[in-house]
Motif scaffolding. Structure first.
Motif, PDB file in Angstrom:
ATOM      1  N   ASN A  93     -81.940  41.324 -23.531  1.00 45.98           N
ATOM      2  CA  ASN A  93     -81.044  42.857 -24.328  1.00 45.98           C
ATOM      3  C   ASN A  93     -80.834  42.568 -25.869  1.00 45.98           C
ATOM      4  O   ASN A  93     -79.466  43.029 -26.101  1.00 45.98           O
ATOM      5  CB  ASN A  93     -80.457  43.397 -22.887  1.00 45.98           C
ATOM      6  N   ALA A  94     -81.517  42.397 -26.633  1.00 44.41           N
ATOM      7  CA  ALA A  94     -80.992  42.344 -27.406  1.00 44.41           C
ATOM      8  C   ALA A  94     -80.295  43.202 -28.604  1.00 44.41           C
ATOM      9  O   ALA A  94     -79.697  44.196 -29.501  1.00 44.41           O
ATOM     10  CB  ALA A  94     -82.334  41.610 -28.602  1.00 44.41           C
ATOM     11  N   ALA A  95     -80.647  45.089 -27.960  1.00 49.84           N
ATOM     12  CA  ALA A  95     -80.284  46.181 -28.491  1.00 49.84           C
ATOM     13  C   ALA A  95     -79.335  46.753 -27.730  1.00 49.84           C
ATOM     14  O   ALA A  95     -79.020  47.792 -27.738  1.00 49.84           O
ATOM     15  CB  ALA A  95     -80.911  46.540 -29.068  1.00 49.84           C
ATOM     16  N   ILE A  96     -78.644  45.639 -26.266  1.00 47.94           N
ATOM     17  CA  ILE A  96     -77.719  46.589 -25.902  1.00 47.94           C
ATOM     18  C   ILE A  96     -76.269  46.738 -26.683  1.00 47.94           C
ATOM     19  O   ILE A  96     -75.526  48.082 -26.319  1.00 47.94           O
ATOM     20  CB  ILE A  96     -77.355  44.814 -25.298  1.00 47.94           C
ATOM     21  N   GLY A  97     -76.173  46.321 -27.119  1.00 46.63           N
ATOM     22  CA  GLY A  97     -74.892  47.006 -28.549  1.00 46.63           C
ATOM     23  C   GLY A  97     -74.656  48.953 -29.012  1.00 46.63           C
ATOM     24  O   GLY A  97     -73.856  49.243 -28.475  1.00 46.63           O
ATOM     25  N   ARG A  98     -76.102  49.143 -29.091  1.00 46.64           N
ATOM     26  CA  ARG A  98     -76.281  50.399 -29.112  1.00 46.64           C
ATOM     27  C   ARG A  98     -76.492  51.055 -27.928  1.00 46.64           C
ATOM     28  O   ARG A  98     -76.101  52.250 -28.208  1.00 46.64           O
ATOM     29  CB  ARG A  98     -76.818  50.553 -30.203  1.00 46.64           C
ATOM     30  N   GLN A  99     -76.969  50.215 -26.883  1.00 47.33           N
ATOM     31  CA  GLN A  99     -77.240  51.241 -25.432  1.00 47.33           C
ATOM     32  C   GLN A  99     -76.101  51.169 -24.952  1.00 47.33           C
ATOM     33  O   GLN A  99     -76.273  52.335 -24.141  1.00 47.33           O
ATOM     34  CB  GLN A  99     -78.491  50.601 -25.366  1.00 47.33           C
ATOM     35  N   LEU A 100     -75.041  50.746 -25.146  1.00 46.31           N
ATOM     36  CA  LEU A 100     -73.891  50.518 -24.555  1.00 46.31           C
ATOM     37  C   LEU A 100     -73.414  51.520 -23.791  1.00 46.31           C
ATOM     38  O   LEU A 100     -73.121  52.008 -22.327  1.00 46.31           O
ATOM     39  CB  LEU A 100     -72.729  49.702 -24.994  1.00 46.31           C
ATOM     40  N   PRO A 101     -73.081  52.360 -25.404  1.00 47.94           N
ATOM     41  CA  PRO A 101     -72.685  54.384 -24.441  1.00 47.94           C
ATOM     42  C   PRO A 101     -73.018  54.906 -23.932  1.00 47.94           C
ATOM     43  O   PRO A 101     -72.751  55.563 -23.173  1.00 47.94           O
ATOM     44  CB  PRO A 101     -72.693  54.307 -26.191  1.00 47.94           C
ATOM     45  N   ARG A 102     -74.608  55.184 -23.518  1.00 52.80           N
ATOM     46  CA  ARG A 102     -75.294  55.470 -22.981  1.00 52.80           C
ATOM     47  C   ARG A 102     -75.336  55.863 -21.503  1.00 52.80           C
ATOM     48  O   ARG A 102     -75.386  56.381 -20.539  1.00 52.80           O
ATOM     49  CB  ARG A 102     -76.974  55.462 -24.201  1.00 52.80           C
ATOM     50  N   LEU A 103     -75.761  54.253 -21.479  1.00 50.55           N
ATOM     51  CA  LEU A 103     -75.785  53.609 -20.512  1.00 50.55           C
ATOM     52  C   LEU A 103     -74.240  53.538 -19.852  1.00 50.55           C
ATOM     53  O   LEU A 103     -74.188  54.429 -18.470  1.00 50.55           O
ATOM     54  CB  LEU A 103     -75.765  52.232 -20.038  1.00 50.55           C
ATOM     55  N   ALA A 104     -73.336  53.460 -20.562  1.00 53.35           N
ATOM     56  CA  ALA A 104     -71.950  53.852 -19.942  1.00 53.35           C
ATOM     57  C   ALA A 104     -72.257  54.672 -19.031  1.00 53.35           C
ATOM     58  O   ALA A 104     -71.698  55.518 -17.635  1.00 53.35           O
ATOM     59  CB  ALA A 104     -71.041  53.705 -20.808  1.00 53.35           C
ATOM     60  N   VAL A 105     -72.030  56.524 -19.595  1.00 55.04           N
ATOM     61  CA  VAL A 105     -72.454  57.615 -19.667  1.00 55.04           C
ATOM     62  C   VAL A 105     -73.161  57.293 -18.447  1.00 55.04           C
ATOM     63  O   VAL A 105     -72.434  58.612 -17.819  1.00 55.04           O
ATOM     64  CB  VAL A 105     -72.281  58.400 -20.614  1.00 55.04           C
ATOM     65  N   GLU A 106     -74.350  57.034 -18.346  1.00 60.37           N
ATOM     66  CA  GLU A 106     -75.261  57.469 -17.186  1.00 60.37           C
ATOM     67  C   GLU A 106     -74.444  56.499 -16.040  1.00 60.37           C
ATOM     68  O   GLU A 106     -75.438  57.330 -15.134  1.00 60.37           O
ATOM     69  CB  GLU A 106     -76.698  56.614 -17.495  1.00 60.37           C
ATOM     70  N   ALA A 107     -74.184  56.176 -16.009  1.00 63.86           N
ATOM     71  CA  ALA A 107     -73.233  55.310 -15.064  1.00 63.86           C
ATOM     72  C   ALA A 107     -71.985  55.654 -13.978  1.00 63.86           C
ATOM     73  O   ALA A 107     -71.378  55.970 -13.227  1.00 63.86           O
ATOM     74  CB  ALA A 107     -73.183  53.825 -15.272  1.00 63.86           C
ATOM     75  N   GLY A 108     -72.016  57.357 -15.621  1.00 62.26           N
ATOM     76  CA  GLY A 108     -70.292  57.716 -14.628  1.00 62.26           C
ATOM     77  C   GLY A 108     -69.253  57.876 -14.951  1.00 62.26           C
ATOM     78  O   GLY A 108     -68.003  58.207 -15.034  1.00 62.26           O
ATOM     79  N   PHE A 109     -69.143  57.281 -16.634  1.00 63.27           N
ATOM     80  CA  PHE A 109     -68.204  57.176 -17.344  1.00 63.27           C
ATOM     81  C   PHE A 109     -67.928  57.751 -18.814  1.00 63.27           C
ATOM     82  O   PHE A 109     -68.959  58.382 -18.764  1.00 63.27           O
ATOM     83  CB  PHE A 109     -67.719  55.340 -17.983  1.00 63.27           C
ATOM     84  N   ALA A 110     -66.849  58.487 -18.654  1.00 63.76           N
ATOM     85  CA  ALA A 110     -66.159  58.360 -20.251  1.00 63.76           C
ATOM     86  C   ALA A 110     -66.366  57.863 -20.905  1.00 63.76           C
ATOM     87  O   ALA A 110     -66.090  56.690 -21.231  1.00 63.76           O
ATOM     88  CB  ALA A 110     -65.303  59.103 -19.966  1.00 63.76           C
ATOM     89  N   VAL A 111     -66.349  57.411 -21.943  1.00 65.14           N
ATOM     90  CA  VAL A 111     -66.831  57.094 -23.675  1.00 65.14           C
ATOM     91  C   VAL A 111     -66.450  57.563 -24.524  1.00 65.14           C
ATOM     92  O   VAL A 111     -66.846  58.259 -25.399  1.00 65.14           O
ATOM     93  CB  VAL A 111     -68.294  56.310 -24.151  1.00 65.14           C
ATOM     94  N   PRO A 112     -64.813  56.860 -24.309  1.00 69.59           N
ATOM     95  CA  PRO A 112     -63.868  57.531 -25.720  1.00 69.59           C
ATOM     96  C   PRO A 112     -64.084  57.352 -26.594  1.00 69.59           C
ATOM     97  O   PRO A 112     -63.347  57.983 -28.076  1.00 69.59           O
ATOM     98  CB  PRO A 112     -62.077  57.645 -25.275  1.00 69.59           C
TER      99      PRO A 112
END
Length: 261
Positions: A175-194
């Motif tokens: 998952n080479a581009a996971i760094g940039r994807q983390l905020p979106r994936l976290a929001v989709e999992a139900g998190f807020a990303v401050p």
């Protein structure tokens, strides 16, 4: 293709993790992640993909004797090493388990972290969903991952640099581009990303970069995969070994919160 500048043997996985953690870069970003995690005395803290237990003692100090720290890793050798290293730490336990399916009750933890783990897992979204499940309302998750698509290595032939980065992103890291994807994936999992914190180390010393990137070993695999010819690989490595060196890659530290307490 071989130069005395580069490491050629594949490092032991535990030794490699220890080596990275001992660098100035490793100490710096790990401290930033710990600061962002904001562990309070008495809390329950999860280190998911804890490896050989590199960060468990620091988490235990933050949680104090009133809290607890649970390390989870799928690798038996890493788990055994982590248990040995934390044998004197009260409140620390290490479990062998798959972080896609955490052996923990709903809402049982206050804090969680992953450090360079989601780049390797089969399903990052499922892992984030599991973390959201086990965190209490008001819980905090801190994620740290590189974005390998940002890897830039200076070379007079920019095409060779691009070929090296393409091999890393297309073949070497799941998952080479996971760094940039983390905020979106976290929001989709139900998190807020401050907060999203980019950290971009710049390497000016080829040996320091090689300790992280395995430049010759990776180039050899890229040749076998058709990204370089033998001649291009020699040209690439000869310059890296002898010329002025510069490389950089962006690492993202992402803070996620599970909702109101």
């Amino acid at each position: 293709m071989t130069s005395s500048v580069f490491e050629t043997a594949v490092p032991d996985p535990i030794a490699y993790l220890d080596q990275v953690a001992a660098t100035d870069l490793g100490r710096s970003y790990k401290q930033r992640m710990l600061d962002e995690l904001d562990v309070r005395p008495g809390q329950t803290v999860l280190d998911l993909g804890c490896g050989p237990g590199t960060d468990l003692a620091a988490l235990a100090r933050a949680a104090t004797a009133a809290g607890s720290v649970i390390g989870v890793d799928h690798d038996r050798a890493a788990v055994e090493t982590a248990r040995e290293r934390t044998a004197g730490e009260s409140g620390v336990t290490v479990r062998q388990a798959d972080i896609h399916d955490l052996p923990l009750p709903d809402g049982s933890a206050d804090r969680a972290r992953t450090d360079r783990v989601l780049q390797h897992v089969a399903d990052p979204a499922r892992v984030l969903g599991e973390i959201h499940r086990v965190l209490r309302p008001g819980g905090r998750l801190v994620l740290g991952e590189p974005d390998w698509d940002t890897l830039a290595v200076d070379h007079p032939d920019a095409g060779l640099s691009r070929a090296f980065t393409r091999y890393v992103t297309e073949r070497a890291v799941r998952n080479a581009a996971i760094g940039r994807q983390l905020p979106r994936l976290a929001v989709e999992a139900g998190f807020a990303v401050p907060s999203v914190i980019p950290i971009t180390p710049v390497f000016r010393d080829v040996r320091a970069a090689d300790a992280i990137l395995g430049l010759e070993r990776t180039t050899r695999r890229a040749v076998a995969a058709g990204y370089f010819t033998e001649g291009e690989a020699r040209q690439w490595l000869d310059h890296l070994a002898t010329g002025p060196f510069l490389a950089a890659v962006t690492f993202y530290c992402v803070v996620a919160e599970s909702g109101s307490a």
